[in-house]
Design a protein around this motif. Structure first.
Motif, PDB file in Angstrom:
ATOM      1  N   ALA A  17      -1.428  14.273   1.443  1.00  0.00           N
ATOM      2  CA  ALA A  17      -0.085  13.807   1.104  1.00  0.00           C
ATOM      3  C   ALA A  17       0.616  14.702   0.088  1.00  0.00           C
ATOM      4  N   LEU A  18      -0.165  15.337  -0.782  1.00  0.00           N
ATOM      5  CA  LEU A  18       0.428  16.152  -1.836  1.00  0.00           C
ATOM      6  C   LEU A  18       0.225  17.646  -1.626  1.00  0.00           C
ATOM      7  N   ASP A  19      -0.471  18.034  -0.562  1.00  0.00           N
ATOM      8  CA  ASP A  19      -0.778  19.451  -0.353  1.00  0.00           C
ATOM      9  C   ASP A  19       0.483  20.309  -0.277  1.00  0.00           C
ATOM     10  N   ALA A  20       1.429  19.906   0.576  1.00  0.00           N
ATOM     11  CA  ALA A  20       2.636  20.713   0.779  1.00  0.00           C
ATOM     12  C   ALA A  20       3.468  20.783  -0.500  1.00  0.00           C
ATOM     13  N   LEU A  21       3.550  19.667  -1.224  1.00  0.00           N
ATOM     14  CA  LEU A  21       4.325  19.644  -2.466  1.00  0.00           C
ATOM     15  C   LEU A  21       3.732  20.598  -3.489  1.00  0.00           C
ATOM     16  N   ILE A  22       2.429  20.525  -3.716  1.00  0.00           N
ATOM     17  CA  ILE A  22       1.795  21.372  -4.722  1.00  0.00           C
ATOM     18  C   ILE A  22       1.845  22.841  -4.296  1.00  0.00           C
ATOM     19  N   GLU A  23       1.736  23.097  -3.012  1.00  0.00           N
ATOM     20  CA  GLU A  23       1.834  24.484  -2.524  1.00  0.00           C
ATOM     21  C   GLU A  23       3.192  25.077  -2.861  1.00  0.00           C
ATOM     22  N   ARG A  24       4.262  24.308  -2.702  1.00  0.00           N
ATOM     23  CA  ARG A  24       5.605  24.806  -3.019  1.00  0.00           C
ATOM     24  C   ARG A  24       5.784  24.994  -4.523  1.00  0.00           C
ATOM     25  N   ILE A  25       5.246  24.065  -5.305  1.00  0.00           N
ATOM     26  CA  ILE A  25       5.352  24.195  -6.761  1.00  0.00           C
ATOM     27  C   ILE A  25       4.623  25.449  -7.230  1.00  0.00           C
ATOM     28  N   ASP A  26       3.423  25.675  -6.686  1.00  0.00           N
ATOM     29  CA  ASP A  26       2.640  26.852  -7.067  1.00  0.00           C
ATOM     30  C   ASP A  26       3.361  28.146  -6.697  1.00  0.00           C
ATOM     31  N   ALA A  27       4.206  28.086  -5.664  1.00  0.00           N
ATOM     32  CA  ALA A  27       4.966  29.267  -5.251  1.00  0.00           C
ATOM     33  C   ALA A  27       6.217  29.469  -6.105  1.00  0.00           C
ATOM     34  N   GLY A  28       6.433  28.574  -7.070  1.00  0.00           N
ATOM     35  CA  GLY A  28       7.576  28.714  -7.969  1.00  0.00           C
ATOM     36  C   GLY A  28       8.843  28.071  -7.467  1.00  0.00           C
ATOM     37  N   ALA A  29       8.761  27.286  -6.390  1.00  0.00           N
ATOM     38  CA  ALA A  29       9.948  26.660  -5.823  1.00  0.00           C
ATOM     39  C   ALA A  29      10.313  25.393  -6.586  1.00  0.00           C
ATOM     40  N   LEU A  30      11.587  25.062  -6.558  1.00  0.00           N
ATOM     41  CA  LEU A  30      12.082  23.809  -7.115  1.00  0.00           C
ATOM     42  C   LEU A  30      12.252  22.849  -5.941  1.00  0.00           C
ATOM     43  N   VAL A  31      11.522  21.743  -5.964  1.00  0.00           N
ATOM     44  CA  VAL A  31      11.400  20.877  -4.791  1.00  0.00           C
ATOM     45  C   VAL A  31      11.848  19.460  -5.112  1.00  0.00           C
ATOM     46  N   ALA A  32      12.621  18.874  -4.185  1.00  0.00           N
ATOM     47  CA  ALA A  32      12.991  17.463  -4.275  1.00  0.00           C
ATOM     48  C   ALA A  32      12.120  16.681  -3.296  1.00  0.00           C
ATOM     49  N   ARG A  33      11.428  15.676  -3.802  1.00  0.00           N
ATOM     50  CA  ARG A  33      10.604  14.804  -2.957  1.00  0.00           C
ATOM     51  C   ARG A  33      11.296  13.451  -2.878  1.00  0.00           C
ATOM     52  N   THR A  34      11.695  13.059  -1.671  1.00  0.00           N
ATOM     53  CA  THR A  34      12.397  11.796  -1.471  1.00  0.00           C
ATOM     54  C   THR A  34      11.451  10.782  -0.848  1.00  0.00           C
ATOM     55  N   LEU A  35      11.226   9.691  -1.573  1.00  0.00           N
ATOM     56  CA  LEU A  35      10.358   8.613  -1.101  1.00  0.00           C
ATOM     57  C   LEU A  35      11.211   7.439  -0.659  1.00  0.00           C
ATOM     58  N   ASP A  36      11.028   7.011   0.600  1.00  0.00           N
ATOM     59  CA  ASP A  36      11.675   5.814   1.111  1.00  0.00           C
ATOM     60  C   ASP A  36      10.728   4.639   0.865  1.00  0.00           C
ATOM     61  N   LEU A  37      11.126   3.709  -0.009  1.00  0.00           N
ATOM     62  CA  LEU A  37      10.215   2.636  -0.393  1.00  0.00           C
ATOM     63  C   LEU A  37       9.862   1.728   0.773  1.00  0.00           C
ATOM     64  N   ALA A  38      10.790   1.510   1.679  1.00  0.00           N
ATOM     65  CA  ALA A  38      10.535   0.590   2.784  1.00  0.00           C
ATOM     66  C   ALA A  38       9.471   1.118   3.732  1.00  0.00           C
ATOM     67  N   SER A  39       9.565   2.394   4.061  1.00  0.00           N
ATOM     68  CA  SER A  39       8.631   2.975   5.030  1.00  0.00           C
ATOM     69  C   SER A  39       7.436   3.650   4.371  1.00  0.00           C
ATOM     70  N   GLY A  40       7.582   4.003   3.093  1.00  0.00           N
ATOM     71  CA  GLY A  40       6.530   4.746   2.413  1.00  0.00           C
ATOM     72  C   GLY A  40       6.516   6.217   2.744  1.00  0.00           C
ATOM     73  N   ARG A  41       7.512   6.677   3.507  1.00  0.00           N
ATOM     74  CA  ARG A  41       7.583   8.080   3.897  1.00  0.00           C
ATOM     75  C   ARG A  41       8.147   8.942   2.784  1.00  0.00           C
ATOM     76  N   ALA A  42       7.616  10.146   2.634  1.00  0.00           N
ATOM     77  CA  ALA A  42       8.116  11.103   1.641  1.00  0.00           C
ATOM     78  C   ALA A  42       8.488  12.400   2.338  1.00  0.00           C
ATOM     79  N   GLU A  43       9.661  12.928   2.009  1.00  0.00           N
ATOM     80  CA  GLU A  43      10.140  14.177   2.586  1.00  0.00           C
ATOM     81  C   GLU A  43      10.435  15.170   1.471  1.00  0.00           C
ATOM     82  N   LEU A  44      10.205  16.454   1.768  1.00  0.00           N
ATOM     83  CA  LEU A  44      10.438  17.518   0.801  1.00  0.00           C
ATOM     84  C   LEU A  44      11.643  18.341   1.202  1.00  0.00           C
ATOM     85  N   ALA A  45      12.406  18.791   0.198  1.00  0.00           N
ATOM     86  CA  ALA A  45      13.573  19.641   0.446  1.00  0.00           C
ATOM     87  C   ALA A  45      13.820  20.486  -0.797  1.00  0.00           C
TER      88      ALA A  45
END
Length: 339
Positions: free
Chosen positions: A111-139
């Protein structure tokens, strides 16, 4: 993002890969005074282990108790603390402080692999969590973007919002670079001298061997970038400062004595740097704390850097040059009184 929050994400990912269930708690709203700002994180393992901080410890303890009594929640939800004076005292919140958190049960081990990979690459990332579905998207995120919550979606921003360029790859630079990384700056170190650059070993930083002025121009400083010159070599420091002072960089500073910095300002004027731009140079760099060792000097510079970043007015801090001048005046006055 607080660099400590990156540590929270890394530990949460480790626990997930080890087969644990993990609850991620994020501060989403605060009213009045509160110990941590929106975006602060704490991760709780299914057996009660915790990493991170959303308060002085009392709220974390209550979350651990809830997890033990109620088990891992099936869906993301919100919880509030400090809604009454009694509860504020119970959870160690300052008078009038109220805090709302989103509690998110993390599912898949990746669940956190892609997020941490982008952070380690120096990117600024927005993670959007939809509480109803539990889905998280990165942008991709913007530096001005922060944590936001509308009751249905939580947007958390991760990655460095500020950049620091250090001129010189010496011992002081290494100590300052490590502090800046902990303060969540993206750190670049510039030194065209092979005898220094070849020995640079600070993980998480970017090393450049370009001439300092060329690198400053290439990095296109903005209002979220700082430049600190630490080589004591005018051929390197002055080139970087000349370009940095002409840019929107929020903090431009140089090491050296008051006399050396006075001479540096005269040299900069010869390069057609305006009076206003010369006046913006912070030199000697740092706040006065009586520093002598590289670590103490780095603390002094890092403190001034953070103060300027956070908009602390000059009247509330004491730069090195002004402090030393004040000490000299006081010493002269004391000497005169003794005569």
């Amino acid at each position: 993002m607080d660099s400590l929050d990156k540590e929270v994400l890394g530990r949460a990912r480790q626990w997930l890969h080890e087969g644990h269930r993990v609850l991620l708690a994020t501060v989403v709203r605060t009213w009045g005074s509160s110990p941590r700002p929106p975006g602060a994180l704490v991760a709780l393992r299914d057996d009660g282990h915790a990493v991170g901080s959303v308060s002085g410890g009392c709220i974390e303890d209550d979350l651990i108790r809830r997890l033990a009594d109620e088990g891992m929640p099936a869906h993301a939800r919100t919880v509030s603390y400090g809604v009454s004076a009694e509860e504020a005292r119970r959870f160690g919140l300052p008078c009038g402080g109220t805090m709302e958190l989103v509690l998110e049960p993390l599912g898949m081990a990746d669940a956190l692999d892609a997020l941490i990979e982008r952070i380690d690459a120096g990117a600024l990332v927005a993670r959007t969590l939809d509480l109803a579905s539990g889905r998280a998207e990165l942008a991709p995120a913007h530096p001005e973007q922060g944590t936001s919550f509308d009751g249905r979606r939580l947007v958390s921003v991760f990655g460095p919002r500020y950049r620091l360029l250090i001129i010189g790859a010496g011992q002081l630079s290494a100590v300052l670079a490590r502090m800046a990384l902990a303060l969540d700056f993206a750190v670049t170190v510039c030194d065209p001298r092979a005898e220094w650059a070849d020995e640079w070993e600070v993980a998480g930083t970017t090393l450049s061997r370009l001439m300092p002025d060329d690198l400053v121009i290439a990095m296109r400083p903005d209002a979220r970038m700082a430049v600190v010159a630490l080589t004591h070599d005018p051929k390197l420091d002055d080139l970087a400062l000349m370009e940095a002072l002409r840019s929107p960089a929020f903090y431009v500073a140089a090491l050296g004595s008051r006399r050396n910095n006075a001479q540096r300002r005269e040299r900069l004027r010869e390069f057609d740097v305006s009076e206003d731009q010369v006046a913006a140079l912070r030199g000697p760099a740092g706040l006065y704390i009586g520093s002598r060792t590289p670590a103490e000097i780095a603390v002094s510079i890092a403190a001034e850097l953070v103060a300027v970043k956070n908009g602390v007015t000059p009247e509330r801090v004491l730069p090195v040059g002004e402090a030393k001048a004040a000490l000299e005046v006081a010493a002269d006055a004391l000497s005169a009184c003794r005569k």
